[in-house]
Enzyme design. Sequence first.
Site, mmCIF file in Angstrom:
data_model
loop_
_atom_site.group_PDB
_atom_site.id
_atom_site.type_symbol
_atom_site.label_atom_id
_atom_site.label_comp_id
_atom_site.label_asym_id
_atom_site.label_seq_id
_atom_site.Cartn_x
_atom_site.Cartn_y
_atom_site.Cartn_z
ATOM 1 N N PHE A 53 -3.222 5.331 -10.891
ATOM 2 C CA PHE A 53 -2.320 6.027 -9.883
ATOM 3 C C PHE A 53 -3.244 7.009 -9.100
ATOM 4 C CE2 PHE A 53 2.420 6.164 -11.417
ATOM 5 C CZ PHE A 53 2.376 4.853 -11.477
ATOM 6 N N SER A 54 -2.695 7.772 -8.145
ATOM 7 C CA SER A 54 -3.336 8.607 -7.072
ATOM 8 C C SER A 54 -4.456 9.586 -7.730
ATOM 9 C CB SER A 54 -2.265 9.250 -6.235
ATOM 10 O OG SER A 54 -1.548 8.555 -5.511
ATOM 11 N N GLU B 241 4.214 16.118 -5.754
ATOM 12 C CA GLU B 241 3.328 15.230 -5.763
ATOM 13 C C GLU B 241 2.223 15.420 -4.981
ATOM 14 O OE1 GLU B 241 5.411 11.097 -7.132
ATOM 15 O OE2 GLU B 241 5.814 11.490 -4.888
ATOM 16 N N MET C 189 0.875 -1.107 -0.080
ATOM 17 C CA MET C 189 0.029 -0.022 -0.167
ATOM 18 C C MET C 189 0.868 1.361 0.002
ATOM 19 S SD MET C 189 -2.598 1.209 2.834
ATOM 20 C CE MET C 189 -1.566 1.717 4.060
ATOM 21 N N ARG D 234 0.301 14.294 -12.704
ATOM 22 C CA ARG D 234 -0.485 13.403 -12.050
ATOM 23 C C ARG D 234 -1.334 13.994 -10.665
ATOM 24 N NH1 ARG D 234 5.016 11.338 -11.831
ATOM 25 N NH2 ARG D 234 5.819 11.531 -9.739
ATOM 26 N N ASP E 20 -0.182 5.759 -1.424
ATOM 27 C CA ASP E 20 -0.598 7.010 -0.964
ATOM 28 C C ASP E 20 -2.183 6.594 -0.856
ATOM 29 O OD1 ASP E 20 1.518 7.843 -2.362
ATOM 30 O OD2 ASP E 20 0.739 8.911 -3.799
ATOM 31 N N GLN F 165 -3.416 3.610 -3.199
ATOM 32 C CA GLN F 165 -2.660 2.813 -3.791
ATOM 33 C C GLN F 165 -2.538 1.415 -3.526
ATOM 34 O OE1 GLN F 165 -1.013 4.677 -6.968
ATOM 35 N NE2 GLN F 165 -3.044 4.792 -6.737
#
Length: 506
Positions: A100-101, A226, A42, A174, A44, A60
Amino acid sequence: MSLMLLGCKESDEQKKKEQNMQHSYTEQFRPQYHFSPTEKWMNDPNGLVYNEGIYHLFYQYYPDDIVWGPMHWGHATSTDMVHWTHKPIALFPDENGLIFSGSAVVDKNNTSGFAKIGETPLVAIFTYHSMEGEKAGRTDFQTQGIAYSLDNGDTWEKYEGNPVIGNSGIKDFRDPKVFWHDPSQSWILILVAGDHAKLYASKNLKEWTHLSDFGKDQGAHGGVWECPDLFPLQVEGSSEEKWVLLISINPGAPNGGSGTQYFVGDFDGTHFISDQQEPQWLDYGTDNYAGVTYNNTPNGDRIFIGWMSNWDYARETPTEKWRSAMTLPRKLKLIKQGDGYVVSNSPLDQVNALATNVALENFEVAPEKTQTFTLDGLQQSRIKLSTMAKDFRVIFSNEAGDELILEMDAKSQTLIVDRSNSGMVDFQKEFGNKKHVAPIAILGDSPLDMEIYLDQSSIEVFLNGGLVAMTDQIFPTEPYTTLQLENRNANEKVAVVAIEHMASIW
């Protein structure tokens, strides 16, 4: 001084109910009151949203190994932000890429058109990552997609028109965070593009218009940006409102590797503007990363959860069945200090319900004295201290010789966490190679209140309601059983307000 720190007696029904779950939650280092997946990898937190009495935690997830792999969205739910129910995987990779996140919203007015009359869709917004595109050396391999749920997050359908935001050639493009902006009657999306953030607007969550950029020349730039998050906060004790932008950065954090900075400014529906040049940090430990906040909370609280790890060593921590946990859920507040602002973060009030069986309270350590406590259950506890002194040490240890040291140093105006001899530290060279330091000048001359949350493989420290916070992973070879409090101040006592057992959430 020898004390017992054990949990409350359970009924036979409770024991039977928990046997099925807890058999897989008793592994070495397994957190007992922090969220962790039942198994596998695991990272984010994603899609944090509240709807119809349920707090959703997506994350994630790689279901096939305990190291990073093709990303899915794992899923858990809670009614109190403390106890969690594991749910099936929510989003799987598809022809557009890995998942993705991202974030999730409650589309109350059905602007997306995904729902029928009387229904309210949840809409997830996430980054697609094309491994084929990355391997081919392209720079457009990350795009943004959406999915919707009509049963409060139990099942999801991806939008047939994905991706909804394409990529003109930005390598790191992202982590979209979306929220409803009432003044402009628009959805606002913020994502990151390498060294800065980009803002977009939409009326329907499907068609997006680029608004503005922020941050190329502001804040910390030691690594890629990020997991952005943009939201308003009312300044405590006033009617003033400011906007806060969270940006995770990796590497480039103050104590190495991954960390989260924030900016305080204003948002007019198009631009986020802040005159802040230097970074401010939400947490000075090395294990609070990629944290974002909940949308649509019932009372408007700004609730934050972070990934309790660091990319320097996240793939190598010494767990076997699962890897990684989340921080305690925290409430964010905005504090005015002089001409500036500070974002504080401290555990939600709901966490207090886990504190049971007080082992010690209202005990004082005199100036220049040391007191040692032997505590069964110390590894799953909360310690609350209060003092005017800024010179003392708290040492956790066990019979194996492991030591975790917290130090308040008045001369250097710092809080220091030393995990260099805390247990297993040699699995990666960056993990135990230095002390972690947080500046405490922000506390001024006010009395010091310290809260320490110790779990099987983590420590979280909060000073004065989270004006200073530090989060670090630890891997003692056996549980700590001794707490030593060393008062180095010549004039002031250190009060042990309470040492409490924290009940397991499983």
